[in-house]
Design a protein around this motif. Structure first.
Motif, PDB file in Angstrom:
ATOM      1  N   ILE A  63      -5.039  -9.022   2.515  1.00 49.36           N
ATOM      2  CA  ILE A  63      -5.738  -8.356   3.614  1.00 49.36           C
ATOM      3  C   ILE A  63      -4.926  -7.154   4.106  1.00 49.36           C
ATOM      4  CG2 ILE A  63      -6.480  -8.613   6.011  1.00 49.36           C
ATOM      5  CD1 ILE A  63      -7.227 -11.525   5.288  1.00 49.36           C
ATOM      6  N   SER A 102      -9.190 -10.365  -1.148  1.00 50.94           N
ATOM      7  CA  SER A 102      -7.921 -11.087  -1.051  1.00 50.94           C
ATOM      8  C   SER A 102      -8.047 -12.534  -1.505  1.00 50.94           C
ATOM      9  CB  SER A 102      -7.404 -11.044   0.390  1.00 50.94           C
ATOM     10  OG  SER A 102      -8.176 -11.867   1.241  1.00 50.94           O
ATOM     11  N   LEU A 128      -5.118  -4.428   1.204  1.00 50.02           N
ATOM     12  CA  LEU A 128      -6.413  -3.814   0.906  1.00 50.02           C
ATOM     13  C   LEU A 128      -7.064  -3.200   2.143  1.00 50.02           C
ATOM     14  CD1 LEU A 128      -7.519  -6.592  -1.551  1.00 50.02           C
ATOM     15  CD2 LEU A 128      -6.918  -4.243  -2.154  1.00 50.02           C
ATOM     16  N   ALA A 129      -6.848  -3.768   3.314  1.00 46.12           N
ATOM     17  CA  ALA A 129      -7.395  -3.139   4.515  1.00 46.12           C
ATOM     18  C   ALA A 129      -6.695  -1.811   4.791  1.00 46.12           C
ATOM     19  CB  ALA A 129      -7.265  -4.070   5.716  1.00 46.12           C
ATOM     20  N   THR A 180       0.829  -1.205   0.000  1.00 49.95           N
ATOM     21  CA  THR A 180       0.000   0.000   0.000  1.00 49.95           C
ATOM     22  C   THR A 180       0.863   1.255   0.000  1.00 49.95           C
ATOM     23  OG1 THR A 180      -1.837  -1.089   1.130  1.00 49.95           O
ATOM     24  CG2 THR A 180      -1.725   1.303   1.317  1.00 49.95           C
ATOM     25  N   ALA A 231     -11.841  -6.463   2.522  1.00 51.45           N
ATOM     26  CA  ALA A 231     -10.458  -6.816   2.219  1.00 51.45           C
ATOM     27  C   ALA A 231     -10.287  -8.330   2.137  1.00 51.45           C
ATOM     28  CB  ALA A 231      -9.524  -6.233   3.276  1.00 51.45           C
TER      29      ALA A 231
END
Length: 514
Positions: free
Chosen positions: A76, A113, A79-80, A36, A109
């Motif tokens: 996870i 995933s 995306l979280a 990220t 997420a």
């Protein structure tokens, strides 16, 4: 007897000779968070292949279940951390409890995933026993396949797809040739070659990327200049739909429109938060008075209770009628997936179940053709590619994005969305102007450079002079002709070197048994 870690219990431990710490589940989450960090607001494109290289290394030589676990945890973490701002819309504005809002982000997420869990599990299964080149191709192909699936299936949700990290950096040179998912494939090859220590392939890729910096980059040509006023009213989201503040908000909007100096004024998405048909004559007369000064693209809702209301940009003050309705709707915010009415209704989101727009025509004005894109429509290049060609009424010289990101706060989401616009500009070599409620209101040129931007959470008008462009990039031509299918074909080609030998081994084994 010691029970061991979660990953140990799944399939019995790491491959002999490999460092056991590499396979700890917590590291997969950390690597996802680092992934990220490769995106805006502090873009560090080099982190993207490095984080992905860790994932490939963690999946190398282990059983499919462990590789799938690593892929899921990486997804996870990625995306979280990259979509955490959805918590703001659900908790601060939807008034869901904090725990429910956090669990909803985590559940999204986790669901997304699953693509990466499947990809990494299949890579470990199918590449077992293959040579290094075949393993590199298998991992890269399945990563690309996971990204394409997330972008396309269940209406698609490709937010912070891995290729967007390279809107700046050396891989950006490939954008007008292969687009964001082609860049995704190249970055995955780099990551896999690093992780599997395939130095010859890694060297060849580095040389090829270096050569790409000298490839032709100008596929479009100027079509003239247009002065544009981009309005950023900065109306807080919790006041936007407040009936008691409607007149005050309209006063603020019209004051900004009156101060504009461009040939055309563009407002954000849903800057008028009620259907245009619901306004009284005094309000409509006021907007038409402003449009007499200069034509206006107004973010509002069109339609009626019978056919539904459409998130739209309505043209006011132009010769003839023009309106554009959003076609690619946001799940949960603009349309409710089956079975989730209870969840969306709990947040009490205004206009939460909308109809889709019907056309992709560009607006012809002052020698240019402006193609609107409302909010996250600019994530789907395959949807708008017809406007990046030089034929028909959909042809565009300038892309116009109207968004309202106030639902999600000022941090991260605005910079991410601006980064996506930069990639679209690179792919199609069209400038993009962005009018947003709270940010990022900006002007991006056809090379993907941000030429001007208003500070976030500040009311104002960004005055820009935009150079329109005509012509088509190689990416626009093949995407228009074949869609994303050539990329799916790359997935298949990358898997053939591992699947064909595996099929032959099974066939020969069956014959020996027989």
């Amino acid at each position: 007897m010691r029970r061991g870690s979660l990953s140990d219990r799944i399939d019995g431990g790491a491959r002999p000779g490999r460092a056991a710490w590499l396979f700890h589940p917590a590291l997969a989450l950390v690597a996802g968070v680092l992934h990220t960090a490769s995106f805006s607001p502090s873009p560090a494109w080099w982190l993207q292949p490095l984080a992905l290289a860790w994932l490939v290394a963690a999946c190398e030589g282990v059983r499919p279940r462990r590789a799938a676990l690593a892929g899921a945890l990486f997804g996870i973490g990625w995306l979280a951390s990259g979509l955490w701002w959805l918590y703001i819309s659900m908790h601060d504005f939807g008034h869901l409890p904090a725990a429910v809002s956090a669990l909803a982000v985590l559940a999204l997420a986790l669901f997304l995933s699953l693509y990466y869990a499947a990809g990494m599990g299949l890579a470990a299964r199918w590449s077992a026993g293959a040579g290094p080149t075949r393993r590199v191709l298998a991992f890269a192909a399945l990563w690309l396949g996971a990204e394409l699936a997330r972008a396309s299936w269940f209406t698609g949700f490709p937010w912070i797809a891995s290729g967007y990290a390279h809107a700046q950096g050396p891989l950006a040179a490939l954008a007008p040739y292969v687009g964001v998912y082609g860049i995704t494939a190249v970055a995955a090859l780099l990551a896999a070659a690093m992780a599997l220590r395939h130095w010859a392939l890694l060297g060849a890729l580095v040389v090829a990327i270096g050569v790409a910096q000298f490839l032709p980059r100008e596929f479009t040509r100027p079509s003239g200049m247009l002065a544009v006023s981009l309005v950023q009213p900065n109306i807080p989201q919790d006041q936007k739909f407040d009936r008691d503040r409607f007149d005050q908000n309209l006063d603020q909007l019209t004051a900004l429109i009156e101060s504009a100096r461009g040939q055309i004024v563009i407002t954000p998405e849903s800057v008028l938060p009620v259907p245009l048909a619901f306004l009284d004559e005094a309000h409509i007369a006021r907007l038409r008075r402003d449009a007499r000064l200069r034509p206006l693209l107004l973010g509002t809702f069109l339609g009626n209770t019978t056919v539904g209301f459409v998130n739209s940009l309505a043209g006011i003050g132009f010769p003839g009628d023009y309106d554009y309705g959003k076609r690619h709707l946001l799940p949960f915010g603009e349309f409710i997936p089956p079975g989730f009415h209870w969840f969306v209704r709990a947040m009490n989101i205004p206009m939460d179940d909308q109809a889709s727009g019907t056309h992709q025509r560009a607006l012809a004005f002052a020698g240019q053709r402006l193609r609107p894109l409302i909010c996250y429509e600019d994530l789907f290049g395959e949807d708008v590619v017809a406007s990046a060609l030089d034929h028909g009424e959909a042809a565009a010289t300038v892309f116009v994005n109207a968004s309202n990101l106030a639902w999600f706060g000022p941090r991260m989401v605005q910079d991410q969305h601006l980064q996506f616009s930069q990639m679209r500009a690179l792919e199609f070599q069209r400038p993009i102007v962005r009018a947003t409620n709270t940010g990022a209101t900006a002007h991006v040129d056809h090379r993907g450079e941000v030429l001007a931007r208003l500070p976030a959470e500040r009311a104002g008008v960004l005055e820009v002079t935009v150079e329109g462009r005509t012509g088509a990039t190689p990416y626009a031509r093949w995407l228009s002709a074949a869609g994303l299918w050539p990329l799916w074909a790359l997935v298949a080609l990358g898997l053939l070197p591992v699947l064909v030998p595996a099929w032959r081994r099974r066939r020969d084994g069956a014959r020996r048994v027989a």
